[in-house]
Design a protein around this motif. Structure first.
Motif: not given
Length: 323
Positions: A217-227, A266-278
């Protein structure tokens, strides 16, 4: 990176967030009844305090009229633009996918759910939202480098997305494409690790999709959600999370920051917001634990989306991770 809540201070600062908040119930209509009762519903205050401009919720019951979503949006501070579609959670397959000898149970659905729409996804936004593509019906067997094997139950019918894969245009000062997911937990199966393999492929779905110009899909992108996968700890195919975080096409604004906690794990990293490098990142954080709002915490990233900003060059596409 700040871990305390603070509202965006600049006009072109856009806060993008995701949260696996506890907005799902075991029977349809209960969430609507609770939200309409006038009594406080745990978690609503978390959204109001964080005040994201764009929020992906990954544990909210879907109803066809979006009644629950509208009530929640009003009580969380007012969001004029909402988006939700029926998820794969609870969607019947007609097969005994979990092998318990019975049909129609929550483990027999395309994504685990006691009813169609339980624990779905939804987007609340202060900017217009438009669906670019819904990839939720793509079969697990058909994705690149699939970890599905012919022996897996439902080989010819099982969708990859436990909940959904949406590409949404967010019409912010600099428009961007929000890419959503809510992967299955890599547990509750046997030594065949079916859920672990499926979760791995869900996490790699967008990187693979963006590597193909015909499907990106068109850039820029932001990936978001629960991995539902921590890069190092707990269950799951850790290499999938590490591959996404190492991809030069986007920024990891919260390296090593846990987003959920359990007494036994314990503590885990499960949710993420990863913005386009741009997209320039101004700040990022994770909200403190909230009583009665579940083990997950809201993750937010502040982006500078001024329409006249000079954007750095984007790394070229690279092949998706191999099996």
């Amino acid at each position: 990176m700040l871990l305390l809540l603070c509202g965006p201070a600049l006009a072109d600062t856009v806060r993008v967030a995701t949260w696996d908040g506890k907005f799902s119930r075991k029977h349809p209509g209960i969430l609507v009844k609770e939200l309409a009762s006038g009594d406080p519903v745990p978690g609503v205050d978390v959204i109001a305090e964080a005040s994201p401009d764009v929020l992906l919720l990954t544990d909210l019951d879907y109803d066809a009229g979006l009644v629950a979503l509208r009530l929640l949006a009003d009580q969380a501070g007012g969001y004029p633009h909402l988006f939700a579609q029926r998820p794969n959670t609870g969607r019947p397959t007609g097969l005994d996918l979990d092998g318990d000898g019975r049909l129609g149970g929550p483990g027999d659905a395309q994504g685990f759910g006691w009813f169609s729409g339980q624990s779905g996804m939804a987007v609340l936004s202060r900017y217009p939202v438009e669906l670019i593509s819904d990839n939720s019906a793509i079969l697990w067997r058909d994705v690149p480098s699939t970890a599905m094997v012919p022996e897996d139950t439902g080989h010819d019918i099982q969708r990859l997305a436990s909940s959904g894969f949406w590409a949404l245009r967010i019409d912010a000062p600099t428009p961007f494409t929000l890419l959503t997911l809510a992967a299955t937990p890599p547990v509750f199966d046997g030594p065949e690790d079916r859920n672990g393999r499926r979760g791995r492929d869900e996490v790699l779905f967008w990187p693979n999709r963006l590597s193909n110009p015909a499907t990106a899909p068109p850039a820029p992108w932001v990936i978001a959600g629960k991995f539902n996968i921590d890069p190092m700890r707990g269950d799951g195919r850790h290499e999938a999370a590490r591959a996404v975080l190492a991809d030069p096409r986007w920024t990891d604004p919260l390296p090593g920051q846990p987003t959920a906690a359990w007494d036994d794990l314990g503590e885990l990293r499960l949710s993420y917001v990863l913005p386009d490098r741009a997209l320039p990142v101004l700040d990022a954080g994770v909200t403190p634990p909230a009583p009665d709002a579940g083990p997950h915490r809201l993750v937010w990233v502040d982006l500078d989306l001024a329409p006249t900003q000079a954007q750095p060059p984007r790394p070229p596409p690279r092949p998706g991770p191999s099996r």
